[in-house]
Design a protein around this motif. Sequence first.
Motif, PDB file in Angstrom:
ATOM      1  N   GLN A   1     -20.829  33.467  26.487  1.00 32.51           N
ATOM      2  CA  GLN A   1     -21.805  33.535  27.704  1.00 32.51           C
ATOM      3  C   GLN A   1     -22.760  34.509  27.023  1.00 32.51           C
ATOM      4  O   GLN A   1     -24.079  34.410  27.200  1.00 32.51           O
ATOM      5  N   VAL A   2     -22.345  35.587  26.394  1.00 35.44           N
ATOM      6  CA  VAL A   2     -23.169  36.710  26.065  1.00 35.44           C
ATOM      7  C   VAL A   2     -24.134  36.102  24.952  1.00 35.44           C
ATOM      8  O   VAL A   2     -25.156  36.208  24.952  1.00 35.44           O
ATOM      9  N   LEU A   3     -23.448  35.380  23.934  1.00 35.63           N
ATOM     10  CA  LEU A   3     -24.545  34.894  22.948  1.00 35.63           C
ATOM     11  C   LEU A   3     -25.238  33.858  23.225  1.00 35.63           C
ATOM     12  O   LEU A   3     -26.301  33.718  22.760  1.00 35.63           O
ATOM     13  N   LEU A   4     -24.935  33.038  24.361  1.00 34.27           N
ATOM     14  CA  LEU A   4     -25.700  31.928  24.777  1.00 34.27           C
ATOM     15  C   LEU A   4     -27.275  32.592  25.453  1.00 34.27           C
ATOM     16  O   LEU A   4     -28.269  31.779  25.619  1.00 34.27           O
ATOM     17  N   ALA A   5     -26.933  33.880  25.698  1.00 34.37           N
ATOM     18  CA  ALA A   5     -28.028  34.515  26.613  1.00 34.37           C
ATOM     19  C   ALA A   5     -28.941  34.905  25.759  1.00 34.37           C
ATOM     20  O   ALA A   5     -30.215  35.342  25.929  1.00 34.37           O
ATOM     21  N   ILE A   6     -28.842  34.954  24.325  1.00 30.42           N
ATOM     22  CA  ILE A   6     -29.702  35.433  23.251  1.00 30.42           C
ATOM     23  C   ILE A   6     -30.698  34.507  22.741  1.00 30.42           C
ATOM     24  O   ILE A   6     -30.183  33.532  22.178  1.00 30.42           O
ATOM     25  N   ASP A   7     -31.797  34.885  22.531  1.00 31.50           N
ATOM     26  CA  ASP A   7     -32.573  33.900  21.742  1.00 31.50           C
ATOM     27  C   ASP A   7     -33.007  34.466  20.262  1.00 31.50           C
ATOM     28  O   ASP A   7     -33.457  33.475  19.467  1.00 31.50           O
ATOM     29  N   GLU A   8     -32.931  35.557  20.324  1.00 30.53           N
ATOM     30  CA  GLU A   8     -33.133  36.093  18.784  1.00 30.53           C
ATOM     31  C   GLU A   8     -32.082  36.204  17.856  1.00 30.53           C
ATOM     32  O   GLU A   8     -30.939  35.948  18.355  1.00 30.53           O
ATOM     33  N   PRO A   9     -32.360  36.425  16.622  1.00 29.06           N
ATOM     34  CA  PRO A   9     -31.309  36.539  15.563  1.00 29.06           C
ATOM     35  C   PRO A   9     -30.473  37.719  16.169  1.00 29.06           C
ATOM     36  O   PRO A   9     -31.117  38.843  16.523  1.00 29.06           O
ATOM     37  N   VAL A  10     -29.213  37.686  16.133  1.00 27.52           N
ATOM     38  CA  VAL A  10     -28.164  38.696  16.458  1.00 27.52           C
ATOM     39  C   VAL A  10     -27.318  39.059  15.288  1.00 27.52           C
ATOM     40  O   VAL A  10     -26.772  38.242  14.633  1.00 27.52           O
ATOM     41  N   VAL A  11     -26.858  40.261  15.371  1.00 28.73           N
ATOM     42  CA  VAL A  11     -25.856  40.917  14.250  1.00 28.73           C
ATOM     43  C   VAL A  11     -24.936  41.628  15.317  1.00 28.73           C
ATOM     44  O   VAL A  11     -25.185  42.227  16.077  1.00 28.73           O
ATOM     45  N   ILE A  12     -23.613  41.147  15.005  1.00 24.36           N
ATOM     46  CA  ILE A  12     -22.429  41.639  15.486  1.00 24.36           C
ATOM     47  C   ILE A  12     -21.688  42.678  14.995  1.00 24.36           C
ATOM     48  O   ILE A  12     -21.246  42.380  13.849  1.00 24.36           O
ATOM     49  N   SER A  13     -21.367  43.688  15.563  1.00 26.23           N
ATOM     50  CA  SER A  13     -20.346  44.728  15.094  1.00 26.23           C
ATOM     51  C   SER A  13     -19.223  44.562  15.862  1.00 26.23           C
ATOM     52  O   SER A  13     -19.176  44.452  17.195  1.00 26.23           O
ATOM     53  N   ASN A  14     -18.036  44.629  15.463  1.00 25.73           N
ATOM     54  CA  ASN A  14     -16.604  44.130  16.125  1.00 25.73           C
ATOM     55  C   ASN A  14     -15.466  45.094  15.839  1.00 25.73           C
ATOM     56  O   ASN A  14     -15.234  45.568  15.066  1.00 25.73           O
ATOM     57  N   ALA A  15     -15.079  45.854  17.179  1.00 22.98           N
ATOM     58  CA  ALA A  15     -13.957  46.826  16.872  1.00 22.98           C
ATOM     59  C   ALA A  15     -12.684  45.803  16.769  1.00 22.98           C
ATOM     60  O   ALA A  15     -12.417  44.770  16.897  1.00 22.98           O
ATOM     61  N   THR A  16     -11.813  46.549  16.033  1.00 24.14           N
ATOM     62  CA  THR A  16     -10.237  46.162  15.746  1.00 24.14           C
ATOM     63  C   THR A  16      -9.941  45.669  17.114  1.00 24.14           C
ATOM     64  O   THR A  16     -10.012  46.295  18.204  1.00 24.14           O
ATOM     65  N   GLY A  17      -9.160  44.361  17.202  1.00 21.98           N
ATOM     66  CA  GLY A  17      -8.681  43.993  18.605  1.00 21.98           C
ATOM     67  C   GLY A  17      -8.361  42.392  18.522  1.00 21.98           C
ATOM     68  O   GLY A  17      -8.549  41.721  17.350  1.00 21.98           O
TER      69      GLY A  17
END
Lengths: 363, 318
Positions: free
Chosen positions: B40-56
């Motif tokens: 849902q979060v990613l569907l809301a974005i139109d621009e290029p996006v970079v993700i940083s992800n914590a361990t989990g």
Amino acid sequence: MSKVLLSGNEALAEAAVRAGCKRYFGYPITPQNEIPEYMSRRLPEVGGTFVQAESEIAAINMVFGASAVGDRAMTSSSSPGISLMQETLSYLAAAELPAVIVNMQRGGPGLGNIAPSQADYFQAVKGGGHGDYKLLVYAPASLQEVVNLTVQAFEKADEYRTPVMILGDGVIGQMMEPVELPEITPKRIEKPWALTGAEGRPGNVIRSLFMLPGEDGMLERHNYKLKIKYDRMVENEVMHESVHLEDAEIVIVAFGTAARIARTAVSIARSQGIKAGLIRPITLFPFPEQIIAAAAERVEHILVAEMNMGQMVEDVRLAVNGRTGVSFYGRPGGAVLTVEDIVSALQSAVPRGAGQKKMHTVR
Amino acid sequence: MSTTTKEKPVTLKTLTNKQDLLSGGHRMCAGCGAPTVVRQVLLAIDEPVVISNATGCLEVSTCLFPYTAWRVPWMHSAFENAAATASGIETMYRALRKKGKIKKNMKFIAFGGDGGTYDIGFQALSGAMERGHQLLYICYDNGAYMNTGIQRSSATPFGANTTTCPAGSKIPGKLQKRKDLTRIMAAHNVAYAAQASPHNWRDLMTKVKKALASDGPAYMGIVAPCNRGWRTQTDDSILLSRLAVETCYWPLYEVENGTWTINYDPKDKKKPITEWIKPQGRFKHLFAPGNEWMLEKFQQIVDEDWESLKKLQGTFGR
């Protein structure tokens, strides 16, 4: 005494409780979660305290606090979490606070994986934090030894006023074996240095900072004091096990899980006519260098087997000091050694003819 | 630095034409709330996006080398570092923009679970928010360390049974109430802070758009049911996130530049907290004789938090 079937993590936790560990501080990380989980159930039953910290840094500093007031305190983690604790391990050593730290190693570097590994050997025995200090390091190879060494770890920590590490791995933590859990009356050691309120006595000071005015050279003197303590450990605390050393022509040096596998490899090699033996360091600091040096005088070759890229082999080479050939066989990244591979390393390390030494080198 | 992500209404019709940026085939559990939240979060974005992800769970289950479920650039460093890593990436982006080497308008998101956000990653998160990086930190909150075997976190609800706050004869589960991280983030005076839930996808996605369009750092806490840790059915994830909101355990609200708005007020339809906790095995012991006080206390905690939230809206609302 009847035996019970436990996992290594549970056996260690129960042994700690029986050894009088009243304060446990931990933080989740695989493959040692059974230790905090067991402690969270068990410690309230014996009037102890379990606290889950918000990070490994917090957990080890809680140990610092509990130890300073004289409690038997412990924390446990696995490789990445132990890395986070290094700063306070240095502080514990400097402040001469007893503590037991368990590292159930997993594959590294980085986040690595959750498979068993021995790649934190250097970190454990060379002082993973800053400054000149040592941990007393135990490397159990069976769950009964986990139990016995855990009890001993608390006693030695108090005796030497030093942090003690139990260096296990994912295999030691997760496997199940029958163990005898002794009823222990914990050896109580007076702690006149502890911070207990200073009622009717001058206040105690626990510190690792030595730079106040008028303290010129004090830190240097403190380091010498620590050195004397570490020398006493070298003199009195070395533990090892030898297998078939009497007539061995080739000797494997291995600790912990790798030594369990090497032991089987030794019997198979012997059934093939190779006179193999095993030296298993139980303390990694202090290191059983004298027994290795003595063996090096007699044997044709020494093979070091570790679940890493070759770490203890450096200490073995220092102990051997050129007296005989030393080769290494190991696998990093959470890979477990196989009996067959160690046997084949032994086979290729055995001298092929008189005066000719063709050694197997995996490195 | 900020550029507007056009705040056009989110409709199913437009969404069906967009590609899921988190692909199927990842190894999250059946019924897990987290991948639904991420999609849902990613569907809301139109621009290029970079993700940083914590361990989990999200990190370890979506990036098993040589596979990745991410169709966007994605980085993991350590457990406690998602916000710091995102800060570094965003700083590099700023520098390259300044030099004219990047022309595109890009977005930066950090994902962490509640352990990696409320506990060990809190320091890095606080630092990133204070420094004012142009990034959105999203905590998918399932209320325990699920990845390592359901240990308590500071997001674990009062009363819950976890493997490190087990409900037993001496201690009946977790005795502390949950840390209210969204309010703590709002207290950092960030540009945007909000709580959302995947059952209300339109609200969630609108909030992501607002967060990314705001001038400054943003934080979103999103409830993400975990059937393993909550001891629930695998098909109850959306129902449980809805009930979390309707009981006011997880109110939907947002704080935009200091203005507090409650997005969903059940008014006289506010459900008792038992409706949310009854289906969850982790709260089973609360219904045992002798533990009535815990149910009462849980309700009291929820009521007090809800009332104080309404006061905040009353004082700092529009």
